[in-house]
Design a protein around this motif. Sequence first.
Motif, PDB file in Angstrom:
ATOM      1  N   ARG A 151      -0.655  -1.950   4.148  1.00  0.00           N
ATOM      2  CA  ARG A 151      -1.167  -2.527   2.417  1.00  0.00           C
ATOM      3  C   ARG A 151      -0.190  -2.539   2.111  1.00  0.00           C
ATOM      4  O   ARG A 151      -0.041  -2.497   1.201  1.00  0.00           O
ATOM      5  CB  ARG A 151      -2.445  -1.740   2.512  1.00  0.00           C
ATOM      6  N   ARG A 152       0.625  -3.843   1.534  1.00  0.00           N
ATOM      7  CA  ARG A 152       1.370  -4.606   0.584  1.00  0.00           C
ATOM      8  C   ARG A 152       0.976  -4.954  -0.786  1.00  0.00           C
ATOM      9  O   ARG A 152       0.163  -6.400   0.155  1.00  0.00           O
ATOM     10  CB  ARG A 152       2.660  -4.742   1.387  1.00  0.00           C
ATOM     11  N   ILE A 153       1.135  -5.054  -1.336  1.00  0.00           N
ATOM     12  CA  ILE A 153       0.125  -6.247  -2.352  1.00  0.00           C
ATOM     13  C   ILE A 153       2.344  -6.855  -2.981  1.00  0.00           C
ATOM     14  O   ILE A 153       2.856  -5.896  -3.743  1.00  0.00           O
ATOM     15  CB  ILE A 153      -0.081  -5.530  -3.603  1.00  0.00           C
ATOM     16  N   ASP A 154       1.784  -7.852  -3.577  1.00  0.00           N
ATOM     17  CA  ASP A 154       3.067  -8.650  -3.769  1.00  0.00           C
ATOM     18  C   ASP A 154       3.048  -8.871  -5.123  1.00  0.00           C
ATOM     19  O   ASP A 154       1.910 -10.859  -5.408  1.00  0.00           O
ATOM     20  CB  ASP A 154       3.882  -9.264  -2.514  1.00  0.00           C
ATOM     21  N   LEU A 155       3.621  -8.845  -6.336  1.00  0.00           N
ATOM     22  CA  LEU A 155       2.913  -9.905  -7.281  1.00  0.00           C
ATOM     23  C   LEU A 155       3.885 -10.261  -7.908  1.00  0.00           C
ATOM     24  O   LEU A 155       3.722 -11.267  -8.586  1.00  0.00           O
ATOM     25  CB  LEU A 155       2.811  -8.342  -8.309  1.00  0.00           C
ATOM     26  N   GLY A 156       5.169 -10.550  -7.035  1.00  0.00           N
ATOM     27  CA  GLY A 156       6.043 -12.058  -7.661  1.00  0.00           C
ATOM     28  C   GLY A 156       7.028 -10.815  -8.214  1.00  0.00           C
ATOM     29  O   GLY A 156       8.363 -10.978  -7.649  1.00  0.00           O
ATOM     30  N   CYS A 157       6.807 -10.224  -8.740  1.00  0.00           N
ATOM     31  CA  CYS A 157       7.615  -9.646  -9.815  1.00  0.00           C
ATOM     32  C   CYS A 157       7.865  -8.482  -8.956  1.00  0.00           C
ATOM     33  O   CYS A 157       8.758  -7.617  -9.674  1.00  0.00           O
ATOM     34  CB  CYS A 157       7.690  -9.499 -11.436  1.00  0.00           C
ATOM     35  N   CYS A 158       6.862  -7.587  -8.762  1.00  0.00           N
ATOM     36  CA  CYS A 158       7.293  -6.292  -7.683  1.00  0.00           C
ATOM     37  C   CYS A 158       6.545  -6.151  -6.545  1.00  0.00           C
ATOM     38  O   CYS A 158       4.677  -7.333  -6.725  1.00  0.00           O
ATOM     39  CB  CYS A 158       6.985  -5.282  -8.838  1.00  0.00           C
ATOM     40  N   SER A 159       6.400  -5.206  -6.113  1.00  0.00           N
ATOM     41  CA  SER A 159       5.309  -5.282  -4.957  1.00  0.00           C
ATOM     42  C   SER A 159       5.303  -3.630  -4.939  1.00  0.00           C
ATOM     43  O   SER A 159       5.945  -2.753  -5.022  1.00  0.00           O
ATOM     44  CB  SER A 159       5.925  -6.101  -3.488  1.00  0.00           C
ATOM     45  N   PHE A 160       4.149  -3.203  -4.269  1.00  0.00           N
ATOM     46  CA  PHE A 160       3.973  -2.230  -3.550  1.00  0.00           C
ATOM     47  C   PHE A 160       2.855  -1.643  -2.640  1.00  0.00           C
ATOM     48  O   PHE A 160       2.374  -2.424  -2.355  1.00  0.00           O
ATOM     49  CB  PHE A 160       3.174  -1.259  -4.659  1.00  0.00           C
ATOM     50  N   ASP A 161       3.275  -0.092  -1.787  1.00  0.00           N
ATOM     51  CA  ASP A 161       2.595  -0.250  -0.798  1.00  0.00           C
ATOM     52  C   ASP A 161       1.376   0.098  -0.843  1.00  0.00           C
ATOM     53  O   ASP A 161       1.086   1.403  -1.779  1.00  0.00           O
ATOM     54  CB  ASP A 161       2.984   0.341   0.446  1.00  0.00           C
ATOM     55  N   LEU A 162      -0.602  -0.295  -0.313  1.00  0.00           N
ATOM     56  CA  LEU A 162      -1.392   1.295  -0.385  1.00  0.00           C
ATOM     57  C   LEU A 162      -1.031   1.399   1.180  1.00  0.00           C
ATOM     58  O   LEU A 162      -1.941   1.343   2.196  1.00  0.00           O
ATOM     59  CB  LEU A 162      -2.369   0.426  -0.122  1.00  0.00           C
ATOM     60  N   ASP A 163      -0.540   3.053   1.238  1.00  0.00           N
ATOM     61  CA  ASP A 163      -0.891   4.035   2.383  1.00  0.00           C
ATOM     62  C   ASP A 163      -2.063   4.253   3.103  1.00  0.00           C
ATOM     63  O   ASP A 163      -2.568   3.863   2.181  1.00  0.00           O
ATOM     64  CB  ASP A 163       0.816   4.281   2.415  1.00  0.00           C
ATOM     65  N   ARG A 164      -2.053   3.995   4.296  1.00  0.00           N
ATOM     66  CA  ARG A 164      -3.387   4.583   5.505  1.00  0.00           C
ATOM     67  C   ARG A 164      -3.123   6.074   4.991  1.00  0.00           C
ATOM     68  O   ARG A 164      -2.368   6.839   5.015  1.00  0.00           O
ATOM     69  CB  ARG A 164      -3.194   3.884   6.331  1.00  0.00           C
ATOM     70  N   PRO A 165      -4.241   6.831   4.637  1.00  0.00           N
ATOM     71  CA  PRO A 165      -4.610   8.196   5.146  1.00  0.00           C
ATOM     72  C   PRO A 165      -3.914   8.607   6.328  1.00  0.00           C
ATOM     73  O   PRO A 165      -4.840   8.263   6.954  1.00  0.00           O
ATOM     74  CB  PRO A 165      -5.402   8.456   4.332  1.00  0.00           C
TER      75      PRO A 165
END
Length: 107
Positions: free
Chosen positions: A93-107
């Motif tokens: 699950r990736r959040i892309d904010l335009g200037c940066c992005s990060f992943d919320l990994d599944r446990p």
Amino acid sequence: MKKKLEYELCATRLKALADPDRLRIVEQLFQGAMNVSELSEKLGEEIVKISHHLGVLRHAAVVQSRKQGRYVIYQLHPDVVACGKEATQNQTRRIDLGCCSFDLDRP
């Protein structure tokens, strides 16, 4: 080069996501659109607390809402969710904010 407004929007979104409860809400919304009552039940938190956090996330354009009968349904804003082929296959699950992005990994 990005415009100043783009950086301001990104910073606003980062600030909104810099809260553990709001990250939990975002994580739940990856499963699909929900109303405040559903989120409250799934997260084990009071409705008023969830409602407050959703307001912050909506103001930062991380989530969007729509009226459905007497309920307000919340979902992740399509501009911040990156759902490429690789992300879907890895269930990332990736959040892309335009200037940066990060992943919320599944446990």
